[in-house]
Write a protein that holds these residues in place. Structure first.
Motif: not given
Ligand code: SF4
Ligand SMILES: O=P(O)(O)OC[C@H]1O[C@H](OP(=O)(O)OP(=O)(O)O)[C@H](O)[C@@H]1O
Ligand SMILES: NC(=O)CC[C@H](N)C(=O)O
Ligand SMILES: [Mg+2]
Length: 511
Positions: A212-213, A289-290, A435, A437, A439, A493, A495-496
């Protein structure tokens, strides 16, 4: 200690007027041969952390060791250049060390939560620097407390430190087995972290199984030596480095590769060794994380074999394909909109020009109680370039819109400067979900696109002629365009943007 709910964990954070905040930067370095080398390890780390300053500006710290369990460290609140002086750095003599720049996610922005964390375990001292946020922190906290361990903060990074001190389930037959402890942590908490873990004579670089990171590896070259085709070959490196982003590999350090999702890399004075690669849980995909591509990372950093700048240009090009409009000039909201504006101009054939200039002395602007002061904040940061704006139809590109606090006042500035038409194009899709994760996205009610029915209503509200966003598919396409087909598996990811969480949601959802 009571379990801290998500709502409380986020209290007092997200205190800036605009944008997304809150990630962290980690950096580590280890010297080659002749230990204790007392070389410039702390200086290396300090310079690396300054190059990662964009990832965290609340506090910073460095921990070093001369190969013994007596670590030297210095931590404090503020920017790297304020916390470290020649005097404090000169006391940090060591052959290896790790450092951190922090934006708080799981515990308050105060001295006690500064990283790296250091504990003395039954197998010696352990220091931990963490970027990310544990999705299941509440459950893990309970498990750790149940085992009779006391915690002194609410930080999930301290929790990781203590979880690593737990004996692994199969015991340790031949002395301390740190890889087994790390694997145990990865089972207990698969999301989200990039970690630098320091023992007295080695560093472990660890990325969570979802990837993820970000985290990458580099090498410290001797003077006048250069990698050949990216390979070390016969060179005797002066040491090895690990960093959240490759933009921190400067001058004498060179990028080698990314730490793979789930990979545990052991860094010793002899070099780098992969200890294990832990896959994500069954049926789960990788989830880098996109938004690292969209906004967080420096444009010259490399992820998945490609430069962030190139992805941002592709996002701009895709945006021009999805949302064309006639205009005299394309420009950006500096800085992170710059590359996308270049891409939009390239794809559309509309000339690129500077529409706004940014005052580089203005840092983060803190939340103002009313629109008048917010307008002043934005005017302090940006000024229109009359030559390019007056009487023109313009397209203004920004990488993202979060609270919508920046765009309205900017349009006012542009209209006052005589813009005939203002078309806003956003090089990422609307942010709609939290988020968990690493952020700190503002609350649901604060995100502008959750407050409005559609982009037409938004445009009306801020006096734009039109506002259009890049689609999720378009963003993913732009991100994957240059990833080599040989890259084994790719997953991002979103997700946001979509509400589809890679590892599921935390139990208590009170966002
Ligand atoms: S939710 Fe958005 S900011 Fe958080 S890890 Fe996923 S893509 Fe990145
Ligand atoms: O919708 P809002 O909540 O107002 O936030 C959106 C703005 O915040 C970010 O820029 P920022 O000023 O943080 O930094 P940058 O210079 O890297 O673009 C982002 O690039 C947008 O311009
Ligand atoms: N943004 C981050 O990566 C923060 C790391 C950790 N969760 C902290 O709050 O210190
Ligand atoms: Mg911006």
């Amino acid at each position: 200690m009571e379990i801290v709910e998500w709502k409380d964990r986020r209290k007092n954070r997200g205190i800036t007027d605009s944008g997304l905040t809150h990630e962290c930067g980690v950096f580590g370095a280890i010297g080659n041969k002749h230990w204790p080398c007392n070389s410039e390890i702390a200086q290396f780390i300090c310079i690396g952390l300054e190059a990662l300053q964009h990832r965290g500006q609340e506090s910073t710290g460095i921990v070093v060791s001369e190969g013994t369990n007596d670590y030297h460290y210095h931590k404090g609140m503020g920017l790297v250049k304020h916390v470290f002086s020649n005097e404090s750095i000169s006391k940090l003599t060591g052959s290896l060390g790790i450092g951190h720049t922090r934006y708080s996610t799981s515990a308050k922005s105060e001295q006690v939560n500064c990283q790296p964390f250091v504990v003395h375990s039954m197998h010696g001292a352990l220091a931990v620097a963490h970027n990310g946020e544990l999705v299941n922190a509440a459950i893990l906290r309970k498990q750790v407390l149940d085992r009779g361990v006391g915690l002194s903060t609410h930080s999930d990074s301290e929790l990781i430190t203590q979880a690593l001190c737990l004996n692994p389930p199969d015991g340790e037959v031949n002395g301390p087995d740190w890889p087994a402890r790390i694997r145990h942590l990865m089972q207990l908490a698969p999301l989200s972290y990039s970690l630098c873990l320091m023992l007295k004579d080695k560093i472990y670089a660890v990325r969570d199984p979802y990837g993820n990171r970000p985290l990458c590896l580099g090498v410290i070259l001797p003077p006048n030596q250069e990698l050949i085709n990216g390979e070390i070959g016969n060179i005797q490196p002066e040491g090895w480095v690990v960093s959240s982003e490759s933009c921190a590999f400067l001058s004498v350090t060179r990028y080698l590769r990314e730490v793979l999702p789930g990979e545990i890399v052991e860094m010793t004075h002899a070099g780098l060794k992969t200890i294990d690669i832990v896959p994500p849980p069954l049926d789960k995909s990788l989830a880098f994380c996109i938004f690292e591509y969209v906004y967080f990372a420096r444009p010259n950093s490399l992820f998945e074999g490609q430069e962030v700048y190139a992805v941002r240009v592709h996002c701009g090009m895709q945006l021009a394909i999805e949302h064309p409009v006639e205009a005299d000039m394309v420009g950006s909201v500096p800085e992170s909109g710059n590359a996308a504006a270049f891409g939009y101009a390239q794809q559309s054939g509309i000339p690129l020009g500077e529409l706004l200039t940014k005052n580089s002395y203005v840092g983060r602007t803190f939340i103002q109680p009313n629109n008048r002061l917010r307008q002043m904040n934005v005017a302090l940061k940006f000024s229109p370039i009359l030559r390019n704006v007056k009487g023109k139809k313009i397209i203004l590109i920004d990488d993202s819109i979060v609270r919508g606090n920046t765009v309205g006042p900017i349009i006012k500035l542009l209209r006052r400067a005589g813009a005939k038409e203002v078309h806003i194009r956003v090089a990422s899709p609307p942010l709609k979900y939290p988020c968990f994760m690493g952020i700190n996205i503002p609350t649901k009610d604060e995100l502008i696109m959750n407050k409005l029915k559609n982009t037409k209503e938004f445009a009306k509200q801020v006096d734009a002629d039109t506002i259009e966003y890049l689609s999720v598919d378009g963003l993913v396409k732009a991100v994957r365009k240059e990833i080599k087909p040989t890259t084994k598996s790719v997953g991002h990811c979103t997700a946001c943007l979509t509400g589809e969480y890679p590892g599921g949601l935390p139990q208590e959802l009170d966002w």
